[in-house]
Scaffold this motif. Structure first.
Motif, short mmCIF file in Angstrom:
data_model
loop_
_atom_site.label_atom_id
_atom_site.label_comp_id
_atom_site.label_asym_id
_atom_site.label_seq_id
_atom_site.Cartn_x
_atom_site.Cartn_y
_atom_site.Cartn_z
N GLY A 96 50.56 -6.86 34.41
CA GLY A 96 51.33 -6.23 33.35
C GLY A 96 52.33 -7.23 32.80
O GLY A 96 51.97 -8.22 32.17
N ILE A 97 53.61 -7.01 33.10
CA ILE A 97 54.65 -7.92 32.63
C ILE A 97 55.41 -8.49 33.83
O ILE A 97 55.45 -7.88 34.90
N TYR A 152 41.49 -12.65 26.97
CA TYR A 152 41.74 -11.56 27.91
C TYR A 152 40.60 -10.54 27.96
O TYR A 152 40.44 -9.84 28.95
N ASN A 153 39.79 -10.48 26.89
CA ASN A 153 38.57 -9.67 26.97
C ASN A 153 37.62 -10.26 28.00
O ASN A 153 37.03 -9.54 28.81
N TYR A 159 45.76 -4.76 30.27
CA TYR A 159 47.21 -4.69 30.04
C TYR A 159 47.65 -5.78 29.07
O TYR A 159 48.44 -5.53 28.15
N LYS A 160 47.14 -6.99 29.25
CA LYS A 160 47.48 -8.07 28.32
C LYS A 160 46.89 -7.79 26.93
O LYS A 160 47.52 -8.09 25.91
N LEU A 161 45.69 -7.21 26.89
CA LEU A 161 45.08 -6.86 25.60
C LEU A 161 45.95 -5.88 24.83
O LEU A 161 46.13 -6.00 23.62
N GLU A 162 46.52 -4.90 25.55
CA GLU A 162 47.40 -3.93 24.90
C GLU A 162 48.65 -4.59 24.36
O GLU A 162 49.14 -4.27 23.27
N CYS A 184 52.83 -15.35 27.01
CA CYS A 184 54.28 -15.43 27.23
C CYS A 184 54.95 -16.12 26.05
O CYS A 184 54.40 -17.07 25.47
N ARG A 185 56.17 -15.66 25.72
CA ARG A 185 56.97 -16.32 24.68
C ARG A 185 57.79 -17.46 25.24
O ARG A 185 58.34 -18.27 24.51
#
Length: 651
Positions: A96-97, A152-153, A159-162, A184-185
């Motif tokens: 997730g994050i 990410y697919n 979660y990353k796709l979202e 990530c930023r």
């Protein structure tokens, strides 16, 4: 066209460099020692990777472990290191994050059917350290939205796709260290080698995006340091914090409790805790009366329209308000539990015409309010659903704003000094100039309000930091960030300047020119809320309250039942001199009574036995220190009153 750019350093020094220079390069131009310690760089107010090229003139601050933003970068990178370790140990997991937090970081992880056990944390820590020793660089790359989705697919991480789905093309970056890549930023530290000490602290559940209807992920909390010695000191601090935990001490000292039947987040104040609260209230009420405040009381509920008028209902949404009655008949009014006191005070202001000579009008109320907090966010007294604010609202003329603001600062400082909070900073919270739609009111009134706060803090010589975007929706504010005895920072007192609520409630006064004018409103709460303040105070002093504030100042401990009569006489004499406490009449040995009084942190223990009863004296023990000696009741009263005076000498 010049290939040179000008870099302005915090001390005002301007240096010229080639375009593409990085924060690390700038540090190297100053000293190798500095370069070895640079974690990131603040470029024109934004924190960047220390290795990221700078191509335009810029103000640059080099960030190390001694800077909060440097620590933030360090812990952000540590979250990525945790994820890398987890992916090696548990292939196929999803992420997730993983943000930095005030102390450390966490990562939300989907382990599938596996349940992560606490015993596995040590293995993960070791893997993190093994990876850190590889000194892999954190490499930043800009990717298109299509490529990010493709990556990410292929990986199968929904979660990353979202997260990517909500991002704009052209603003997406990946970071890679070793064999691990993450959306990530940034920013990140130069390489993993800076991370020398790791501790994973605990495991918790966390719903994806905070939605209880979504899957619950495993949240792993951790902290890292550039030196093993710093981790050791932090863990010792954690142990001390556990001893001072207000939930633990509140139970041991019988101050407050919670009940499932009453409801989550609704504290029950026990007799001793109520005495503590009463003393805090009395202390502030006396100070407020001296400062010209007038006490008011408002209901615990209000009509929905009150909060529609104030703008709170629109800004906070109906989920933050608790409806309590909605009569079914046509035209029936809906009532809500009061989430704040200010709209009620605006209506008190309107109860009669006001003249410029009546201002400032200072209305004060210890008002209990109710806000719906998510159950997962509730925490002892620091996050509750029912709390009492030491609230006040000052209605004044525009020319009085700065002076009134300064007087409120003085009151807050008086409160902090009286209770031992001497280490604090102040945060000026202003509008986000890029997102003005979040706020109500014109640019003109915002500029006036912000200017008044800045000038007042400068005049008082306060050490301040400025945060854009942290203002309340109706006005800028000044928050007091207090450091406790363990060095932890807490937001307590707050002062806010508001030109907007007087406008929305159509408040006015007749000026010297005999025309109507709009007053300005100042919101203030030195404690913030009694619940949070008491929690912080307990942890700050470890339950050893200042003598004047302690709910039970003495414990009278008869050696046996034979001396109960004399113990009662001692109690009556001291009670008549406003010294509060209790007699321990239990059929226990004196050693047990003393130990129990120590646990309850009773400041003074008065032991009475045969010798004391015959001579009409008491043997004194001080909490945490031991024997003080024998005294007559008259001597002890004088001794005690002097100690009370000493405990409030800085008032």
């Amino acid at each position: 066209m010049s290939n040179k750019i000008k870099i302005t350093l915090p001390d005002g020094t301007v240096k010229e460099f080639d375009k593409g220079v990085s924060g690390y390069d700038i540090a190297m131009s100053i000293s190798e020692g500095l370069a070895r310690n640079v974690l990131s760089a603040k470029v024109n107010g934004q924190v960047w990777d220390a290795t990221r090229p700078i191509n335009t003139d810029a103000h640059v601050q080099l960030l190390t472990w001694n800077d909060p933003e440097g620590q933030n970068t360090f812990w952000h990178s540590s979250a990525h290191l945790l994820a890398e370790a987890l992916e090696e140990l548990y292939p196929g997991i999803k992420f997730g994050i993983g943000p930095p937090i005030e102390n450390g970081f966490y990562y939300d992880v989907d382990f599938g059917d596996k349940v992560l056990e606490g015993t596995e944390l040590e293995k993960i820590e070791q893997k993190m350290l093994d990876l850190a020793r590889q000194k892999n660089e954190f490499l930043r790359s800009e990717v298109s939205k299509k490529d990010a989705l493709d990556y990410y697919n292929k990986k199968g991480d929904e979660y990353k796709l979202e997260l990517i789905d909500g991002l704009e093309d052209g603003s997406i970056t990946f970071y890679q260290q070793g064999n691990f890549t993450d959306l990530c930023r940034g920013p990140h530290i130069p390489n993993t080698g800076f991370i020398k000490a790791v501790k994973l602290l605990n495991i918790a559940g966390a719903y994806w995006r905070g939605d209880e209807k979504r899957k619950q992920l495993t949240r792993i909390y951790g902290i890292t340091f550039p030196k093993q010695k710093e981790l050791k000191e932090y863990l010792e601090l954690l142990e001390e914090a556990k001893k001072r935990d207000h939930r633990k001490l509140g139970k041991e000292m019988e101050l407050f409790a919670f009940s499932e039947k009453v409801g989550m987040g609704l504290p029950l104040w026990l007799p001793k805790g109520t005495m503590l609260r009463d003393r805090l209230e009395t202390f502030l009420k006396k100070a407020q009366v001296k400062a010209g405040y007038k006490p008011v009381i408002t209901p615990h509920i209000g009509a929905k329209q009150l909060y529609v008028t104030s703008g709170h209902y629109e800004k906070y949404g109906k989920d933050s308000f608790q409806p309590i009655a909605a009569p079914g008949e046509e035209g029936g009014e809906e009532y809500l539990l009061k989430p704040m006191n200010c709209p009620h005070h605006c209506e008190i202001y309107k109860t009669k015409p006001r003249s410029y000579k009546d201002l400032p009008l200072r209305l004060a109320e210890f008002g209990t309010v109710y806000r719906y907090e998510q159950s997962g966010e509730l925490h002892g007294l620091t996050r509750v659903r029912s709390f009492t604010q030491d609230d006040a609202h000052i209605f004044c003329r525009p020319d009085q704003v700065k002076d009134e603001f300064i007087k409120v600062i003085d009151l807050v400082l008086f409160v902090f000094n009286s209770l031992g909070f001497e280490n604090f900073t102040t945060q000026i919270s202003l509008r986000d100039p890029e997102n003005k739609a979040k706020y109500i009111g014109s640019d003109e009134v915002w500029e006036k309000a912000e200017k008044a706060i800045i000038e007042a803090t400068e005049e008082k010589g306060l050490k301040t930091i400025v945060e854009l975007g942290e203002a309340a929706f109706y006005g800028p504010k000044l928050d007091f960030m207090v450091k406790d005895a363990l060095g932890r920072s807490w937001q307590l007192g707050t002062i806010q300047v508001d030109y907007n609520l007087p406008e929305r409630f159509e408040l006015d006064y007749i000026g010297a020119d005999n025309a109507k004018h709009r007053p300005v409103m100042i919101h203030r709460a030195p404690f913030g809320s009694l619940e949070r303040f008491v929690a912080v105070l307990i942890e700050h002093c470890g339950g050893n309250f200042p003598l004047w504030l302690s709910p039970e100042q003495i414990a009278i401990l008869p050696i046996s039942e034979k001396y109960a009569e004399y113990a009662n006489k001692v109690y009556s004499t001291l009670e008549s001199n406003d010294i509060t406490g209790f007699i321990d009449h239990r059929d226990e040995k004196i050693g047990r009574k003393i130990r129990d009084a120590e646990v309850k942190k009773i400041p003074y223990m008065l032991i009475v036995g045969e010798k004391e009863a015959e001579e009409e004296r008491v043997s004194i023990r001080k909490h945490g220190e031991g024997d003080v000696g024998e005294m007559s009741l008259e001597e002890f009263t004088s001794f005690f009153n002097q100690k009370v005076t000493d405990s409030i000498s800085n008032k």
